[in-house]
Each structure stands twice: as structure tokens, then as C-alpha cells.
Scaffold this motif. Structure first.
Motif, PDB file in Angstrom:
ATOM      1  N   LYS A 195      56.619  36.765 -36.289  1.00  0.00           N
ATOM      2  CA  LYS A 195      57.841  37.533 -36.012  1.00  0.00           C
ATOM      3  C   LYS A 195      58.478  38.022 -37.316  1.00  0.00           C
ATOM      4  O   LYS A 195      58.954  39.147 -37.405  1.00  0.00           O
ATOM      5  CB  LYS A 195      58.851  36.691 -35.215  1.00  0.00           C
ATOM      6  N   GLU A 196      58.477  37.176 -38.346  1.00  0.00           N
ATOM      7  CA  GLU A 196      59.038  37.579 -39.649  1.00  0.00           C
ATOM      8  C   GLU A 196      58.206  38.708 -40.259  1.00  0.00           C
ATOM      9  O   GLU A 196      58.760  39.681 -40.789  1.00  0.00           O
ATOM     10  CB  GLU A 196      59.085  36.388 -40.598  1.00  0.00           C
ATOM     11  N   GLU A 197      56.883  38.606 -40.170  1.00  0.00           N
ATOM     12  CA  GLU A 197      56.017  39.663 -40.698  1.00  0.00           C
ATOM     13  C   GLU A 197      56.194  40.957 -39.907  1.00  0.00           C
ATOM     14  O   GLU A 197      56.145  42.050 -40.482  1.00  0.00           O
ATOM     15  CB  GLU A 197      54.554  39.216 -40.653  1.00  0.00           C
TER      16      GLU A 197
ATOM     17  N   THR B 274      58.971  41.958 -38.530  1.00  0.00           N
ATOM     18  CA  THR B 274      60.232  42.537 -39.013  1.00  0.00           C
ATOM     19  C   THR B 274      60.012  43.254 -40.336  1.00  0.00           C
ATOM     20  O   THR B 274      60.465  44.390 -40.519  1.00  0.00           O
ATOM     21  CB  THR B 274      61.306  41.438 -39.172  1.00  0.00           C
ATOM     22  N   ASN B 275      59.301  42.618 -41.269  1.00  0.00           N
ATOM     23  CA  ASN B 275      59.004  43.255 -42.557  1.00  0.00           C
ATOM     24  C   ASN B 275      58.158  44.512 -42.367  1.00  0.00           C
ATOM     25  O   ASN B 275      58.369  45.524 -43.046  1.00  0.00           O
ATOM     26  CB  ASN B 275      58.283  42.279 -43.486  1.00  0.00           C
TER      27      ASN B 275
END
Length: 183
Positions: free
Chosen positions: A33-35, A37-38
Motif C-alpha cells: 500500500k505504501e509503494e 501511494t509512492n
């Protein structure tokens, strides 16, 4: 009769086992999920308008980060596929579009290289017409699969607005340009 049914079941099993599985287009299969977003923040640096008083060369400046982060929040990463042999990612996103009907969006499909948390070699393959979220998501898998297989926009298709007879994607400038300006 029993032998016929057994043969029929064996033939069906063989057909199912030999058929090529569908592509895994789930973004969660490739990026956390963080990747994701990036990835969306980096995409927004290419597909959204530049912040005021910013040039294309300045789009990576830290001063523009909050602008692109806000733009990334309006992007939905609907489908994603990572090519097996390299760092090429195919994406299908939707974003808010100006429309008289609330909630309508545009889809953008394309490909890029993504490694070390940075996008490079981006190419938008097509931009859809303004449609409801349901319509764009209903056709997401078939449209992106066609892009992955052919490396071009699925034309003719009533959902595809660009490219057309008048506009093409210029990889050199990362913008849609008029065909008449092509050299």
C-alpha cells in the motif's frame, strides 16, 4: 455411457489445465500500500498539470511534493501488472474529471519503468472518455490486458478518447500533442 462421461471429464480437465491463466492485474500483488501511494505520487508528476510557477525540470523539487501528494489522492490505481522480465509496469488508473455529472472520471492506461521508488520511461497508452466509475472499472481488465498484449491502445473502442486522428502521446515531452505537430 460411463466411459463417455469419464472421457468428457478428462477432456475438460485437460482443456482447463492447458489454458493460459488470466493475467494478475491486482496492484496488491506487486506493490505494498505504501509503494502504491509512492507510485501514484510519481505518476501524478507526469500526468497532472504542473504546480504554479513550476517547469517540467522542477517537478521533482521537494517544494512540489505536497502538490503532487494531493493529486495522488484523487488517483485510483485500479489495475497494475509487472512484466516478468524487467521493471516495466503497466497501469490502469482513474482520476477525477471535470464533468456536469458528479463522480465521473477518466481512465489512463500506460506503462513505465519503476525501480528504486522512481518512475522512468513513462508512456500513456490511452486516455478514456469521461465515464462513471462503474463503467471504467467494468472494462479495466479487458482494456489493460489488450494494452499489455499489443503495446498499443485498443482502437477502435468507444471508451478511448486519445489517441485519435488528432492527438498522440509524445514520449519525448511526456505530453499529448497534436498530430499536425509531429515531425
Amino acid at each position: 455411457m460411463k466411459q463417455f462421461i469419464v472421457c468428457l471429464i478428462a477432456l475438460a480437465a485437460l482443456t482447463i489445465s492447458c489454458s493460459k491463466p488470466a493475467l494478475d492485474l491486482n496492484p496488491d500483488s506487486y506493490l505494498s500500500k505504501e509503494e502504491q501511494t509512492n507510485f501514484k505520487i510519481d505518476l501524478s508528476r507526469y500526468i497532472h498539470k504542473l504546480p504554479p510557477r513550476t517547469t517540467m525540470e522542477m517537478r521533482w523539487d521537494s517544494s512540489a511534493y505536497s502538490y503532487y501528494k494531493n493529486n495522488a489522492n484523487i488517483i485510483e490505481l485500479v489495475k497494475l501488472y509487472k512484466a516478468e522480465n524487467d521493471s516495466t509496469y503497466y497501469f490502469y488508473i482513474t482520476r477525477i474529471a471535470p464533468s456536469v455529472r458528479q463522480g465521473e472520471r477518466k481512465a489512463i492506461a500506460g506503462k513505465c519503468n519503476y525501480s528504486n521508488k522512481r518512475i522512468s520511461n513513462i508512456e500513456e497508452i490511452f486516455i478514456s472518455t469521461i465515464e462513471s466509475v462503474e463503467v471504467l472499472e467494468e472494462h479495466a481488465e479487458e482494456l489493460l490486458t489488450e494494452v499489455i498484449k499489443t503495446n498499443k491502445a485498443p482502437i477502435p473502442n468507444k471508451l478511448i478518447e486519445w489517441p485519435n486522428d488528432y492527438f498522440y502521446y509524445n514520449k519525448g515531452t511526456n505530453q499529448w500533442d497534436r498530430v499536425s505537430s509531429r515531425k
